[in-house]
Design an enzyme around this catalytic site. Structure first.
Site, PDB file in Angstrom:
ATOM      1  N   GLU A 113      -4.743  17.594  -3.851  1.00  0.00           N
ATOM      2  CA  GLU A 113      -4.080  16.821  -2.804  1.00  0.00           C
ATOM      3  C   GLU A 113      -2.818  17.565  -2.385  1.00  0.00           C
ATOM      4  OE1 GLU A 113      -2.363  12.320  -2.049  1.00  0.00           O
ATOM      5  OE2 GLU A 113      -1.997  13.298  -3.972  1.00  0.00           O
TER       6      GLU A 113
ATOM      7  N   ASP B  23      -4.428  15.044  -8.205  1.00  0.00           N
ATOM      8  CA  ASP B  23      -3.431  14.239  -7.492  1.00  0.00           C
ATOM      9  C   ASP B  23      -2.117  15.015  -7.353  1.00  0.00           C
ATOM     10  OD1 ASP B  23      -2.598  11.490  -6.529  1.00  0.00           O
ATOM     11  OD2 ASP B  23      -1.152  11.766  -8.148  1.00  0.00           O
TER      12      ASP B  23
ATOM     13  N   ASN C 255     -14.812  -7.408 -20.034  1.00  0.00           N
ATOM     14  CA  ASN C 255     -13.682  -6.473 -20.182  1.00  0.00           C
ATOM     15  C   ASN C 255     -12.648  -6.611 -19.061  1.00  0.00           C
ATOM     16  OD1 ASN C 255     -14.757  -5.122 -17.951  1.00  0.00           O
ATOM     17  ND2 ASN C 255     -15.639  -3.452 -19.155  1.00  0.00           N
ATOM     18  N   ASP C 256     -12.663  -7.715 -18.343  1.00  0.00           N
ATOM     19  CA  ASP C 256     -11.694  -7.897 -17.252  1.00  0.00           C
ATOM     20  C   ASP C 256     -10.256  -7.851 -17.761  1.00  0.00           C
ATOM     21  OD1 ASP C 256     -13.898  -8.138 -15.701  1.00  0.00           O
ATOM     22  OD2 ASP C 256     -13.528 -10.198 -15.044  1.00  0.00           O
TER      23      ASP C 256
ATOM     24  N   GLY D  10     -11.121  -6.551 -11.910  1.00  0.00           N
ATOM     25  CA  GLY D  10     -12.253  -6.572 -12.835  1.00  0.00           C
ATOM     26  C   GLY D  10     -13.337  -5.550 -12.574  1.00  0.00           C
TER      27      GLY D  10
ATOM     28  N   ASP E 141     -15.351  -2.141 -12.735  1.00  0.00           N
ATOM     29  CA  ASP E 141     -15.421  -1.304 -13.927  1.00  0.00           C
ATOM     30  C   ASP E 141     -16.524  -0.252 -13.816  1.00  0.00           C
ATOM     31  OD1 ASP E 141     -17.750  -2.859 -14.310  1.00  0.00           O
ATOM     32  OD2 ASP E 141     -16.705  -4.263 -15.616  1.00  0.00           O
TER      33      ASP E 141
ATOM     34  N   ASN F 180     -17.779  -5.457 -10.360  1.00  0.00           N
ATOM     35  CA  ASN F 180     -17.533  -5.932 -11.722  1.00  0.00           C
ATOM     36  C   ASN F 180     -18.871  -6.071 -12.446  1.00  0.00           C
ATOM     37  OD1 ASN F 180     -16.712  -7.156 -14.071  1.00  0.00           O
ATOM     38  ND2 ASN F 180     -15.449  -8.711 -13.080  1.00  0.00           N
TER      39      ASN F 180
END
Length: 613
Positions: free
Chosen positions: A354, A325, A138-139, A158, A160, A133
């Site tokens: 994947e 993905d 910006n949490d 949190g 980032d 964090n």
């Protein structure tokens, strides 16, 4: 004078009212000199399709597409030979007109020929919410539903982009050369949004991670350190909170049954000559989970949107690669076109998909120029796939102390025996674990010797090694307790953490043991071309001891993995074709030199990496 002011106020009012009709424009801008010069711009706003539209010279509108939803208008222009400048789109409905600028930006020099990740790299996979964090402000975001709550295992913690930037030196010190971050685009799900695979806006970084500019800055800071940035891209689905799912451009933008239907997850239906059409449809078109609407890549508008978005991010953020993905759940013809469009634009750009399957032939089907897929005249154009069969072996081999016909290190041998099924086995992604699997250190109860065995094979076999954040300090986690347990916070990534494993002084003795070994191994690998591209020659395991060589015209490395509990003596005559005139080998871990006489002794549960001399 008063009338003039009144006229001006009315003009401003009506201009503002008209401009409000465009609430989204995607892509927000484009670049000059692109191979994909014809760009389809999505304009979104209330009844926008009821307007006529023109564009300023030198651009020309080559196509105008409307859907059943009048809030969408797709305008195609050709930017070939148009230099960097701002174009002006003018919309008109009756007597009302308004304008919308669209910028053509200057492109980076040599952007098309950018290099990408390859077998010379070691990829560090991290989950940004759980890594560090760097910006507590910006949490949470007032515009996004789920708020920060580190006390909730499956909540937003949190971590980032700033947290990643703050610890790039740590990743570089470890010996990794590339970062694959799980998705960073906005995910506005009400809960469990931290993994960010249910994206709600694919042109916008999630505000709880930072801004689009922060993501650009991450790439820039990484490139200063010769690190590469790999973006996790999701072509198969979006999240149910995506703004386009809430107001669909067309009924067939997403797969409808009508509404939701569960995927059967049977990817083999994509090429099963005996399979039913229904089963194939429910694999490709079924939704991954109810909260992830399945995108219809057979719709040309959808496919083009995804192609443009992927190319835009490469240019905007200066990316070095993609990991895709759930690659094999996509419409297979559509995803091949998507992949080819990107590699046509960037010939040296690597993309790993994947393909979570458990048979080499089935995995090979999805790699570019696959000899298996060639039978059905199919080519995915996907340069790299993930070696899940090797991962399967990693999950059990080191607990199989007594070898037999099918257990022990023979599993590794049999995996590499099947390399003939791949067009390019050296471009496979090899990994012990990732964010969806059991943690290696949990499976093996933090047995350091088993960690050494696993990491040695990972770092010295063919392919592109990927490690998962925290394993290098001994982090574990039980998948049986849920995904949050295998995605724990990295110790030291939060100011309140008492254990800071990012620094040598902050690590516990166990963390130091893991880190120091990993650092030495991976930094040695950095400059070993023989490991990056040398030939792999291996020998049938005996007594649970697996021996292989990586060699080229100038160097030879002998790797010995003794998976037995007991010490073993190897008759070196058996390896004469690779040992040849070499008389000794320096073990890169212990820095000791061993004589290569007739016999070599190795302790139980031990690995040796010998530079032959």
């Amino acid at each position: 004078m008063k009338n003039n002011k009144l006229t001006l106020l009315f003009a401003i009012f009506f201009t503002t009212l008209s401009m409000a009709q465009i609430t989204k424009m995607e892509p927000p801008f484009w670049y000059e000199g692109m191979n994909k010069s014809e760009i389809q711009i999505l304009f979104y706003g209330k009844d926008i399709a009821e307007n006529s539209v023109i564009v300023s010279k030198p651009a020309i509108i080559t196509n105008l597409t409307k859907t059943e939803n009048p809030n969408y208008l797709f305008v195609t222009i050709d930017t070939k030979n148009i230099t960097a400048q701002t174009l002006e789109f003018t919309f008109k409905k009756g007597k009302k007109t308004f304008s919308q600028p669209f910028e053509i930006k200057k492109r980076r020099p040599d952007s098309a020929t950018r290099n990408s990740f390859d077998a010379s790299d070691v990829i560090y996979l991290l989950m940004p919410d759980r890594f560090a964090n760097g910006n507590e402000a910006n949490d949470s975001s007032p515009n996004l539903t789920e708020k920060g709550n580190r006390n909730l295992p499956g909540g937003r913690h949190g971590g980032d982009i700033q947290g990643i930037i703050d610890h790039l030196d740590y990743i570089q010190e470890l010996g990794a050369t590339a970062i694959w971050s799980t998705p960073l685009c906005e995910d506005n799900d009400k809960g469990y949004s931290y993994h960010t695979y249910g994206q709600s806006d694919v042109y916008q970084i999630d505000a709880r991670y930072g801004t689009n500019e922060d993501y650009k800055r991450l790439a820039s800071e990484m490139h200063k350190r010769d690190l590469k940035l790999i973006k996790d891209y999701v072509t198969n689905h979006w999240g149910a909170e995506h703004w386009m799912f809430k107001d669909m451009p067309s009924y067939d933008w997403f797969h409808q049954f009508p509404g939701y239907a569960q995927s059967n997850y049977r990817m083999t239906t994509q090429y099963d000559t005996n399979g039913s059409k229904r089963d194939a449809k429910y694999c490709m078109d079924g939704w991954f989970v109810p909260s992830m609407p399945d995108l219809n890549q057979s719709n040309p508008l959808v496919l083009n949107y995804l192609i443009q978005n992927a190319i835009w991010w490469i240019e905007y953020a200066d990316l070095d690669g993609y990991r895709v993905d759930t690659y094999s759940y996509n419409d297979k013809e559509g995803i091949a076109k998507w992949t080819k469009a990107i590699t046509d634009e960037y010939p040296y750009f690597n993309i790993v998909g994947e393909v979570w399957m458990h048979d080499q032939a089935q995995i090979s089907y999805w790699q570019k120029n696959s000899p298996i897929a060639k039978i059905q005249s199919y080519n995915s154009y996907l340069p790299s796939v993930m070696d899940f069969t090797l991962h399967d072996a990693f999950g059990s081999v080191f607990n199989e102390n007594e070898a037999n016909w099918s257990n022990g290190t023979i599993k590794f041998y049999e995996n590499f025996v099947n390399d003939f099924l791949y067009d390019n086995p050296n471009n496979l992604l090899v990994f012990i674990e990732n964010h969806d699997t059991g943690r290696f250190n949990e499976i093996y109860k933090n047995d350091f010797k088993k960690f050494q065995l696993g990491m040695t094979l990972l770092a010295t076999t063919r392919g592109i090694p990927q490690i998962y954040y925290g394993s290098e300090i001994g982090m574990a986690g039980d998948k049986g307790k849920g995904d949050a347990d295998i995605r724990q916070d990295f110790p030291g990534g939060w100011k309140s953490d008492t254990n800071n494993a990012f620094t040598n002084s902050g690590r516990t003795e166990t963390q130091k043991q893991y880190f120091d070994f990993s650092k030495k191994l991976l930094n040695w690998r950095k400059n070993k071309e023989v490991i990056h591209s040398g030939k792999l020659t291996h020998y049938i395991p005996e007594n649970n001891v697996y021996v292989y060589f990586r060699h080229n015209d100038t160097e030879s490395i002998m790797v010995i993995l003794n998976n037995s509990l007991n010490g073993q003596k190897l008759n070196l005559d058996r390896f004469e074709e690779n040992i040849k005139g070499f008389t000794s080998g320096k073990d890169i871990i212990s820095d000791t030199t061993l004589k290569l006489n007739n016999e070599l002794s190795i302790e139980g549960k031990t690995a040796l990496i010998l530079e032959l001399q």
